[in-house]
Design a protein around this motif. Sequence first.
Motif, PDB file in Angstrom:
ATOM      1  N   PHE A  99     -41.114  17.314   3.291  1.00 14.76           N
ATOM      2  CA  PHE A  99     -41.799  17.785   4.493  1.00 14.76           C
ATOM      3  C   PHE A  99     -42.305  16.606   5.316  1.00 14.76           C
ATOM      4  CE2 PHE A  99     -41.528  21.635   2.131  1.00 14.76           C
ATOM      5  CZ  PHE A  99     -41.522  22.642   3.080  1.00 14.76           C
ATOM      6  N   PHE A 100     -42.745  15.565   4.650  1.00 12.76           N
ATOM      7  CA  PHE A 100     -43.176  14.348   5.345  1.00 12.76           C
ATOM      8  C   PHE A 100     -41.961  13.668   5.981  1.00 12.76           C
ATOM      9  CE2 PHE A 100     -46.631  15.362   2.625  1.00 12.76           C
ATOM     10  CZ  PHE A 100     -47.759  14.858   3.239  1.00 12.76           C
ATOM     11  N   ASP A 101     -40.875  13.581   5.220  1.00 15.56           N
ATOM     12  CA  ASP A 101     -39.647  12.971   5.742  1.00 15.56           C
ATOM     13  C   ASP A 101     -39.133  13.709   6.975  1.00 15.56           C
ATOM     14  OD1 ASP A 101     -39.804  11.211   3.596  1.00 15.56           O
ATOM     15  OD2 ASP A 101     -38.262  12.254   2.423  1.00 15.56           O
ATOM     16  N   ALA A 102     -39.318  15.023   6.999  1.00 15.59           N
ATOM     17  CA  ALA A 102     -38.843  15.847   8.111  1.00 15.59           C
ATOM     18  C   ALA A 102     -39.874  15.965   9.239  1.00 15.59           C
ATOM     19  CB  ALA A 102     -38.482  17.246   7.607  1.00 15.59           C
ATOM     20  N   GLY A 103     -41.065  15.393   9.059  1.00 19.38           N
ATOM     21  CA  GLY A 103     -42.101  15.471  10.087  1.00 19.38           C
ATOM     22  C   GLY A 103     -42.733  16.842  10.214  1.00 19.38           C
ATOM     23  N   LYS A 104     -42.698  17.627   9.149  1.00 16.30           N
ATOM     24  CA  LYS A 104     -43.253  18.986   9.178  1.00 16.30           C
ATOM     25  C   LYS A 104     -44.677  18.993   8.626  1.00 16.30           C
ATOM     26  CE  LYS A 104     -38.846  21.307   9.027  1.00 16.30           C
ATOM     27  NZ  LYS A 104     -38.072  22.423   8.474  1.00 16.30           N
ATOM     28  N   PRO A 105     -45.528  19.890   9.114  1.00 15.89           N
ATOM     29  CA  PRO A 105     -46.929  19.918   8.689  1.00 15.89           C
ATOM     30  C   PRO A 105     -47.103  20.334   7.233  1.00 15.89           C
ATOM     31  CG  PRO A 105     -46.465  21.802  10.083  1.00 15.89           C
ATOM     32  CD  PRO A 105     -45.231  20.942  10.101  1.00 15.89           C
ATOM     33  N   VAL A 106     -48.129  19.743   6.631  1.00 17.48           N
ATOM     34  CA  VAL A 106     -48.476  20.022   5.232  1.00 17.48           C
ATOM     35  C   VAL A 106     -49.983  20.257   5.166  1.00 17.48           C
ATOM     36  CG1 VAL A 106     -48.580  19.051   2.891  1.00 17.48           C
ATOM     37  CG2 VAL A 106     -46.558  18.646   4.333  1.00 17.48           C
ATOM     38  N   ALA A 107     -50.394  21.214   4.336  1.00 18.79           N
ATOM     39  CA  ALA A 107     -51.805  21.508   4.127  1.00 18.79           C
ATOM     40  C   ALA A 107     -52.094  21.548   2.635  1.00 18.79           C
ATOM     41  CB  ALA A 107     -52.174  22.841   4.777  1.00 18.79           C
ATOM     42  N   THR A 108     -53.189  20.890   2.217  1.00 17.53           N
ATOM     43  CA  THR A 108     -53.571  20.881   0.812  1.00 17.53           C
ATOM     44  C   THR A 108     -55.059  21.187   0.679  1.00 17.53           C
ATOM     45  OG1 THR A 108     -54.245  18.556   0.616  1.00 17.53           O
ATOM     46  CG2 THR A 108     -51.893  19.030   0.389  1.00 17.53           C
ATOM     47  N   VAL A 109     -55.402  21.759  -0.461  1.00 17.78           N
ATOM     48  CA  VAL A 109     -56.811  22.049  -0.727  1.00 17.78           C
ATOM     49  C   VAL A 109     -57.136  21.672  -2.168  1.00 17.78           C
ATOM     50  CG1 VAL A 109     -56.353  24.483  -1.293  1.00 17.78           C
ATOM     51  CG2 VAL A 109     -58.634  23.805  -0.507  1.00 17.78           C
ATOM     52  N   CYS A 110     -58.356  21.189  -2.368  1.00 22.11           N
ATOM     53  CA  CYS A 110     -58.910  20.918  -3.685  1.00 22.11           C
ATOM     54  C   CYS A 110     -58.181  19.764  -4.392  1.00 22.11           C
ATOM     55  CB  CYS A 110     -58.898  22.205  -4.506  1.00 22.11           C
ATOM     56  SG  CYS A 110     -59.993  22.217  -5.935  1.00 22.11           S
ATOM     57  N   HIS A 111     -57.545  20.018  -5.537  1.00 19.12           N
ATOM     58  CA  HIS A 111     -56.851  18.995  -6.322  1.00 19.12           C
ATOM     59  C   HIS A 111     -55.400  18.793  -5.884  1.00 19.12           C
ATOM     60  CE1 HIS A 111     -60.260  19.810  -8.987  1.00 19.12           C
ATOM     61  NE2 HIS A 111     -59.999  18.668  -9.589  1.00 19.12           N
ATOM     62  N   ALA A 112     -54.916  19.574  -4.934  1.00 24.79           N
ATOM     63  CA  ALA A 112     -53.510  19.518  -4.533  1.00 24.79           C
ATOM     64  C   ALA A 112     -53.017  18.144  -4.075  1.00 24.79           C
ATOM     65  CB  ALA A 112     -53.229  20.568  -3.460  1.00 24.79           C
ATOM     66  N   PRO A 113     -53.847  17.266  -3.510  1.00 23.08           N
ATOM     67  CA  PRO A 113     -53.328  15.953  -3.121  1.00 23.08           C
ATOM     68  C   PRO A 113     -52.737  15.123  -4.262  1.00 23.08           C
ATOM     69  CG  PRO A 113     -55.328  16.380  -1.912  1.00 23.08           C
ATOM     70  CD  PRO A 113     -55.197  17.476  -2.949  1.00 23.08           C
ATOM     71  N   TRP A 114     -53.003  15.492  -5.516  1.00 25.81           N
ATOM     72  CA  TRP A 114     -52.356  14.787  -6.623  1.00 25.81           C
ATOM     73  C   TRP A 114     -50.841  14.793  -6.463  1.00 25.81           C
ATOM     74  CZ3 TRP A 114     -55.560  17.033 -11.235  1.00 25.81           C
ATOM     75  CH2 TRP A 114     -56.565  16.139 -11.589  1.00 25.81           C
ATOM     76  N   SER A 132     -63.541  14.578  -7.124  1.00 25.31           N
ATOM     77  CA  SER A 132     -63.047  13.772  -8.245  1.00 25.31           C
ATOM     78  C   SER A 132     -61.727  13.063  -7.945  1.00 25.31           C
ATOM     79  CB  SER A 132     -62.904  14.632  -9.506  1.00 25.31           C
ATOM     80  OG  SER A 132     -61.910  15.613  -9.336  1.00 25.31           O
ATOM     81  N   LEU A 133     -61.055  13.431  -6.851  1.00 26.00           N
ATOM     82  CA  LEU A 133     -59.798  12.775  -6.487  1.00 26.00           C
ATOM     83  C   LEU A 133     -59.987  11.567  -5.577  1.00 26.00           C
ATOM     84  CD1 LEU A 133     -58.732  15.587  -7.477  1.00 26.00           C
ATOM     85  CD2 LEU A 133     -56.910  15.268  -5.824  1.00 26.00           C
ATOM     86  N   GLN A 134     -61.209  11.297  -5.127  1.00 29.32           N
ATOM     87  CA  GLN A 134     -61.401  10.247  -4.133  1.00 29.32           C
ATOM     88  C   GLN A 134     -60.912   8.888  -4.620  1.00 29.32           C
ATOM     89  OE1 GLN A 134     -65.601   9.070  -3.196  1.00 29.32           O
ATOM     90  NE2 GLN A 134     -66.082  10.805  -4.532  1.00 29.32           N
ATOM     91  N   THR A 135     -61.142   8.519  -5.862  1.00 26.19           N
ATOM     92  CA  THR A 135     -60.666   7.228  -6.361  1.00 26.19           C
ATOM     93  C   THR A 135     -59.146   7.209  -6.445  1.00 26.19           C
ATOM     94  OG1 THR A 135     -62.721   6.873  -7.580  1.00 26.19           O
ATOM     95  CG2 THR A 135     -60.806   5.582  -8.281  1.00 26.19           C
ATOM     96  N   ASP A 136     -58.544   8.297  -6.904  1.00 22.06           N
ATOM     97  CA  ASP A 136     -57.085   8.372  -6.960  1.00 22.06           C
ATOM     98  C   ASP A 136     -56.479   8.201  -5.570  1.00 22.06           C
ATOM     99  OD1 ASP A 136     -57.316   8.937  -9.681  1.00 22.06           O
ATOM    100  OD2 ASP A 136     -57.109  11.097  -9.399  1.00 22.06           O
ATOM    101  N   LEU A 137     -57.069   8.867  -4.577  1.00 26.38           N
ATOM    102  CA  LEU A 137     -56.554   8.767  -3.212  1.00 26.38           C
ATOM    103  C   LEU A 137     -56.733   7.354  -2.654  1.00 26.38           C
ATOM    104  CD1 LEU A 137     -57.661  12.256  -1.990  1.00 26.38           C
ATOM    105  CD2 LEU A 137     -55.318  11.379  -1.916  1.00 26.38           C
ATOM    106  N   ARG A 138     -57.878   6.765  -2.871  1.00 27.64           N
ATOM    107  CA  ARG A 138     -58.100   5.390  -2.399  1.00 27.64           C
ATOM    108  C   ARG A 138     -57.139   4.422  -3.077  1.00 27.64           C
ATOM    109  NH1 ARG A 138     -64.368   6.503  -2.642  1.00 27.64           N
ATOM    110  NH2 ARG A 138     -64.719   7.105  -0.473  1.00 27.64           N
ATOM    111  N   ASN A 139     -56.926   4.593  -4.378  1.00 29.91           N
ATOM    112  CA  ASN A 139     -55.991   3.724  -5.093  1.00 29.91           C
ATOM    113  C   ASN A 139     -54.558   3.890  -4.602  1.00 29.91           C
ATOM    114  OD1 ASN A 139     -58.016   2.585  -6.657  1.00 29.91           O
ATOM    115  ND2 ASN A 139     -57.649   3.928  -8.414  1.00 29.91           N
ATOM    116  N   ALA A 140     -54.252   5.046  -4.030  1.00 27.04           N
ATOM    117  CA  ALA A 140     -52.922   5.305  -3.476  1.00 27.04           C
ATOM    118  C   ALA A 140     -52.812   4.870  -2.011  1.00 27.04           C
ATOM    119  CB  ALA A 140     -52.577   6.784  -3.606  1.00 27.04           C
ATOM    120  N   GLY A 141     -53.896   4.277  -1.467  1.00 25.85           N
ATOM    121  CA  GLY A 141     -53.851   3.741  -0.111  1.00 25.85           C
ATOM    122  C   GLY A 141     -54.387   4.645   0.969  1.00 25.85           C
ATOM    123  N   ALA A 142     -55.010   5.750   0.596  1.00 26.68           N
ATOM    124  CA  ALA A 142     -55.576   6.675   1.578  1.00 26.68           C
ATOM    125  C   ALA A 142     -57.052   6.375   1.792  1.00 26.68           C
ATOM    126  CB  ALA A 142     -55.417   8.117   1.099  1.00 26.68           C
TER     127      ALA A 142
END
Length: 181
Positions: A99-114, A132-142
């Motif tokens: 979906f990212f490669d195609a430029g299409k919108p994505v929506a996530t909630v809660c733990h889904a960003p994993w 609880s995902l904030q460190t994981d997201l920061r470590n992934a560059g977000a």
Amino acid sequence: MIQGKTIAFLVAPEGVEQIELTEPWRAVEQAGGTPRLVSIRPGRVQGFNHLDKADTFPVDLTVDDVSAAEFDGLVLPGGVANPDMLRTVPKAVQFAKSFFDAGKPVATVCHAPWTLIEADVVRGRTLTSWPSLQTDLRNAGAEWVDQEVMIDTAGPNTLVTSRKPDDLKAFCQAFLDAFGS
């Protein structure tokens, strides 16, 4: 809004937070869209009310049989077990990434960003999530922010993220607006 659009909901066979599936699903239907439940295998998926089993839902399609080209957007509901399982299944991760490669919108909630971390698509983006995902997201560059909804348009697509069930009303409105544009 999203009249006539088809929205994929990617869910593992077990562990989806039921309200994070059913409320966005209902919002898509009420806005005139068609939600489709995509999973890693056919059959039914098990919803949960936190740690307690809830209802089951029929799978429409599996990641083996679909591509982003068939959909206008993707919703990734949370729960802890749901995205934790999805991120271990390469075809599920690739489906989300497509979906990212195609430029299409994505929506996530809660733990889904994993699942998005595993797809390597959060670098340079601003997201919210369950805290609880904030460190994981920061470590992934977000960049992680603590707010009910974050709408990020810095990448190839619009990414709408939210923290928890209490934020679902704002989340649903935000992703419907993003998916409708």
